[in-house]
Design a protein around this motif. Structure first.
Motif, PDB file in Angstrom:
ATOM      1  N   ALA A 149      -0.349 -11.742  12.162  1.00 54.22           N
ATOM      2  CA  ALA A 149       0.743 -10.787  11.911  1.00 54.22           C
ATOM      3  C   ALA A 149       0.494  -9.498  12.696  1.00 54.22           C
ATOM      4  O   ALA A 149      -0.649  -9.101  12.911  1.00 54.22           O
ATOM      5  CB  ALA A 149       0.829 -10.482  10.423  1.00 54.22           C
ATOM      6  N   ASP A 150       1.572  -8.849  13.099  1.00 58.19           N
ATOM      7  CA  ASP A 150       1.423  -7.564  13.795  1.00 58.19           C
ATOM      8  C   ASP A 150       1.208  -6.442  12.793  1.00 58.19           C
ATOM      9  O   ASP A 150       0.513  -5.472  13.078  1.00 58.19           O
ATOM     10  CB  ASP A 150       2.691  -7.270  14.617  1.00 58.19           C
ATOM     11  N   ILE A 151       1.836  -6.587  11.648  1.00 57.47           N
ATOM     12  CA  ILE A 151       1.816  -5.512  10.644  1.00 57.47           C
ATOM     13  C   ILE A 151       1.595  -6.111   9.251  1.00 57.47           C
ATOM     14  O   ILE A 151       2.191  -7.135   8.918  1.00 57.47           O
ATOM     15  CB  ILE A 151       3.178  -4.756  10.649  1.00 57.47           C
ATOM     16  N   VAL A 152       0.738  -5.471   8.455  1.00 54.36           N
ATOM     17  CA  VAL A 152       0.533  -5.898   7.065  1.00 54.36           C
ATOM     18  C   VAL A 152       0.953  -4.746   6.138  1.00 54.36           C
ATOM     19  O   VAL A 152       0.464  -3.620   6.266  1.00 54.36           O
ATOM     20  CB  VAL A 152      -0.945  -6.275   6.804  1.00 54.36           C
ATOM     21  N   ILE A 153       1.866  -5.066   5.237  1.00 57.82           N
ATOM     22  CA  ILE A 153       2.311  -4.075   4.245  1.00 57.82           C
ATOM     23  C   ILE A 153       1.777  -4.516   2.889  1.00 57.82           C
ATOM     24  O   ILE A 153       2.068  -5.610   2.407  1.00 57.82           O
ATOM     25  CB  ILE A 153       3.856  -3.951   4.224  1.00 57.82           C
ATOM     26  N   ASN A 154       0.994  -3.651   2.304  1.00 63.58           N
ATOM     27  CA  ASN A 154       0.243  -3.939   1.090  1.00 63.58           C
ATOM     28  C   ASN A 154       0.973  -3.290  -0.092  1.00 63.58           C
ATOM     29  O   ASN A 154       1.204  -2.083  -0.072  1.00 63.58           O
ATOM     30  CB  ASN A 154      -1.143  -3.288   1.337  1.00 63.58           C
ATOM     31  N   ILE A 155       1.361  -4.087  -1.109  1.00 61.09           N
ATOM     32  CA  ILE A 155       2.101  -3.481  -2.241  1.00 61.09           C
ATOM     33  C   ILE A 155       1.401  -3.797  -3.568  1.00 61.09           C
ATOM     34  O   ILE A 155       1.798  -4.713  -4.296  1.00 61.09           O
ATOM     35  CB  ILE A 155       3.584  -3.930  -2.293  1.00 61.09           C
ATOM     36  N   PRO A 156       0.325  -3.060  -3.885  1.00 61.81           N
ATOM     37  CA  PRO A 156      -0.358  -3.274  -5.164  1.00 61.81           C
ATOM     38  C   PRO A 156       0.418  -2.633  -6.312  1.00 61.81           C
ATOM     39  O   PRO A 156       1.347  -1.864  -6.079  1.00 61.81           O
ATOM     40  CB  PRO A 156      -1.681  -2.522  -4.950  1.00 61.81           C
ATOM     41  N   THR A 167      -7.153  -0.971 -10.483  1.00 64.42           N
ATOM     42  CA  THR A 167      -7.011  -1.829  -9.303  1.00 64.42           C
ATOM     43  C   THR A 167      -5.832  -1.303  -8.512  1.00 64.42           C
ATOM     44  O   THR A 167      -4.748  -1.082  -9.057  1.00 64.42           O
ATOM     45  CB  THR A 167      -6.838  -3.320  -9.688  1.00 64.42           C
ATOM     46  N   LEU A 168      -6.070  -1.079  -7.208  1.00 68.41           N
ATOM     47  CA  LEU A 168      -5.017  -0.470  -6.379  1.00 68.41           C
ATOM     48  C   LEU A 168      -4.991  -1.155  -5.012  1.00 68.41           C
ATOM     49  O   LEU A 168      -5.236  -2.355  -4.936  1.00 68.41           O
ATOM     50  CB  LEU A 168      -5.268   1.052  -6.296  1.00 68.41           C
ATOM     51  N   GLY A 169      -4.735  -0.390  -3.950  1.00 70.84           N
ATOM     52  CA  GLY A 169      -4.506  -0.997  -2.638  1.00 70.84           C
ATOM     53  C   GLY A 169      -5.707  -1.674  -1.997  1.00 70.84           C
ATOM     54  O   GLY A 169      -5.593  -2.769  -1.448  1.00 70.84           O
ATOM     55  N   ILE A 170      -6.873  -1.036  -2.028  1.00 65.96           N
ATOM     56  CA  ILE A 170      -8.060  -1.605  -1.365  1.00 65.96           C
ATOM     57  C   ILE A 170      -8.383  -2.946  -2.017  1.00 65.96           C
ATOM     58  O   ILE A 170      -8.699  -3.930  -1.365  1.00 65.96           O
ATOM     59  CB  ILE A 170      -9.265  -0.631  -1.479  1.00 65.96           C
ATOM     60  N   LYS A 171      -8.276  -2.980  -3.332  1.00 63.14           N
ATOM     61  CA  LYS A 171      -8.608  -4.178  -4.107  1.00 63.14           C
ATOM     62  C   LYS A 171      -7.559  -5.281  -3.909  1.00 63.14           C
ATOM     63  O   LYS A 171      -7.880  -6.475  -3.940  1.00 63.14           O
ATOM     64  CB  LYS A 171      -8.729  -3.753  -5.576  1.00 63.14           C
ATOM     65  N   ILE A 207       1.964   0.617  -0.188  1.00 63.63           N
ATOM     66  CA  ILE A 207       3.005   1.136  -1.085  1.00 63.63           C
ATOM     67  C   ILE A 207       2.495   0.840  -2.494  1.00 63.63           C
ATOM     68  O   ILE A 207       2.485  -0.322  -2.920  1.00 63.63           O
ATOM     69  CB  ILE A 207       4.349   0.399  -0.856  1.00 63.63           C
ATOM     70  N   VAL A 208       2.014   1.851  -3.208  1.00 59.55           N
ATOM     71  CA  VAL A 208       1.511   1.583  -4.559  1.00 59.55           C
ATOM     72  C   VAL A 208       2.709   1.586  -5.507  1.00 59.55           C
ATOM     73  O   VAL A 208       3.428   2.580  -5.622  1.00 59.55           O
ATOM     74  CB  VAL A 208       0.446   2.607  -5.011  1.00 59.55           C
ATOM     75  N   GLY A 228       7.936   4.871 -13.018  1.00 63.57           N
ATOM     76  CA  GLY A 228       9.023   5.170 -12.076  1.00 63.57           C
ATOM     77  C   GLY A 228       8.606   5.977 -10.864  1.00 63.57           C
ATOM     78  O   GLY A 228       9.330   6.901 -10.475  1.00 63.57           O
ATOM     79  N   VAL A 229       7.463   5.655 -10.264  1.00 60.72           N
ATOM     80  CA  VAL A 229       7.071   6.339  -9.017  1.00 60.72           C
ATOM     81  C   VAL A 229       6.553   5.309  -8.005  1.00 60.72           C
ATOM     82  O   VAL A 229       6.093   4.228  -8.384  1.00 60.72           O
ATOM     83  CB  VAL A 229       5.950   7.400  -9.203  1.00 60.72           C
ATOM     84  N   ILE A 230       6.623   5.705  -6.733  1.00 59.89           N
ATOM     85  CA  ILE A 230       5.918   4.940  -5.706  1.00 59.89           C
ATOM     86  C   ILE A 230       5.102   5.907  -4.865  1.00 59.89           C
ATOM     87  O   ILE A 230       5.478   7.060  -4.674  1.00 59.89           O
ATOM     88  CB  ILE A 230       6.858   4.071  -4.820  1.00 59.89           C
ATOM     89  N   VAL A 231       3.948   5.413  -4.408  1.00 65.46           N
ATOM     90  CA  VAL A 231       3.009   6.229  -3.631  1.00 65.46           C
ATOM     91  C   VAL A 231       2.817   5.481  -2.305  1.00 65.46           C
ATOM     92  O   VAL A 231       2.457   4.301  -2.308  1.00 65.46           O
ATOM     93  CB  VAL A 231       1.665   6.341  -4.379  1.00 65.46           C
TER      94      VAL A 231
END
Ligand code: SF4
Length: 389
Positions: A149-156, A167-171, A207-208, A228-231
């Protein structure tokens, strides 16, 4: 996938209409614009992997998995920017069926509607890759589809966890590896292994998902938090730092965040992270954590000897006790003396079954039962304890 970037800007955006795909997309677009816009790193013709957290078959309203409308929003946005191919991919936790997780999440219909592929990492063809500067991991088999893949989008999802405070993005990147490696990670030292993995599987965007998080007995048995938030950030370490702060958890308590910063994967220093969008201070909502006073179980004949344990072993023990207590099965542990922690010592005058948990206690392994791992997986601990019975 690109190399870790120096830009530690994190956007926080409210996303309160969490069941409305159109409004979730608007929130995500706003969050992306605040960090410079998605066009700064997506090129026409790119292949994009979107990696949610689909730990097990569950509904997103429980806080267990990523909100599928957020996944849909990410897919639509990259397609509008000219991505040639978009693949939503994950591998459920050990023992769970990823395909069922796709179904229960509603991702089957969503991806069909927007012409996006679904992919189960458990069925992937794999390529062995060397891990540069790996501390415990020197080589790892990764899915070909992920590497190409050219791009990886991580959504924990913003969740508490049984091994770490959160547990968040790195995990979340751990979902790409094989089941046998997931188990081995605990033996090698979970935080170190996860950080090594991120050296070869670093996400381009994180995108958390805090639309519905999870507190208490996360990552699967807790209660939902309708935050109700995204980081959003290109720096996964900075995204995790800001997200854990929102959860009321000091990022320095989370081993993998500390290590990731030390290894140069990103910034975990809030004073050096540029937070844009909503004010961080206004959104802090402490997540309930399982914090037990082990002493109180002595009346029940359960003796926990903990000295200097890091969050891994401590959380394991806390979640095992809490879940047994919830199920009315605390009896299982009656008569046990359980020893763990970096400063652990051989307890004196023990009457009962002596169990040493984790790598730190291995010098005593011939003095009783020994459960290896760093930390051992909670399920492995429970299985071993039941065998001792
Ligand atoms: S085995 Fe030791 S180092 Fe590993 S998580 Fe447990 S207390 Fe920490």
């Amino acid at each position: 996938m690109n190399l870790p970037i120096a830009n530690s800007t994190v956007s926080i955006v409210k996303c309160e209409s969490i069941h409305d795909s159109h409004r979730v997309k608007k929130s995500l677009e706003k969050a992306l614009d605040l960090i410079g816009g998605i066009e700064t790193f997506i090129c026409r013709g790119d292949t994009v992997i979107v990696k949610p957290n689909l730990i097990k078959p569950a509904h997103y309203k429980t806080g267990t998995i990523t909100n599928p409308f957020l996944v849909e929003a990410a897919c639509r946005i990259v397609k509008e920017k000219g991505a040639k191919k978009v693949i939503v991919a994950d591998g459920a936790a050990v023992g769970y069926d990823t395909e069922k997780a796709f179904d229960e999440a509603g991702l089957r219909e969503i991806t069909k509607k927007i012409d996006v592929e679904l992919f189960d990492f458990k069925k992937a063809e794999r390529i062995g890759v060397p891990v540069p500067y790996g501390r415990v991991l020197h080589r790892i088999k990764l899915p070909r589809v992920f590497l190409e893949a050219d791009i990886v989008i991580n959504i924990p999802v913003m969740k508490t966890h049984d091994v770490f405070p959160a547990t968040l993005g790195i995990k979340n990147i751990k979902g790409v590896i094989r089941e046998e490696d997931k188990k081995r990670f605990h033996k090698w030292g979970l935080s170190r292994a996860i950080v090594d993995l991120n050296k070869v599987a670093f996400p381009d965007l994180t995108i958390v998902d805090g639309t519905v998080g999870m507190e208490g007995l996360g990552p699967t048995h807790g209660e939902p938090v309708n935050l109700g938030v995204i980081v959003v950030s290109r720096d996964v370490v900075a995204a995790d730092t800001v997200a854990s702060t929102i959860m009321g958890i000091d990022p320095s308590e989370i081993e993998y965040i500390k290590l990731a910063e030390k290894e140069g994967l990103g910034c975990a220093d809030l004073s050096r992270i540029e937070v844009v969008g909503e004010r961080l201070e206004n959104l802090i909502r402490p997540f309930k954590r399982v914090k037990l006073d082990f002493k109180k179980y002595e009346d029940k004949g359960i003796f926990i000897h903990e000295r200097g344990a890091c969050s891994g072993c401590r959380h394991n023990m806390e979640s095992i006790i809490t879940s047994l207590e919830k199920k009315g099965e605390l009896e299982y542990l009656k008569g046990f003396h359980i020893v763990f922690g970096q400063l652990s010592k051989m307890p004196e005058r023990v009457r009962g079954k002596l169990v040493f948990i984790g790598l730190c206690t291995r010098e005593y392994k011939n003095k009783g039962y020994y459960i290896p791992g760093c930390p051992p997986h909670p399920e492995d601990i429970m299985n071993e304890l039941k065998k001792i019975k």
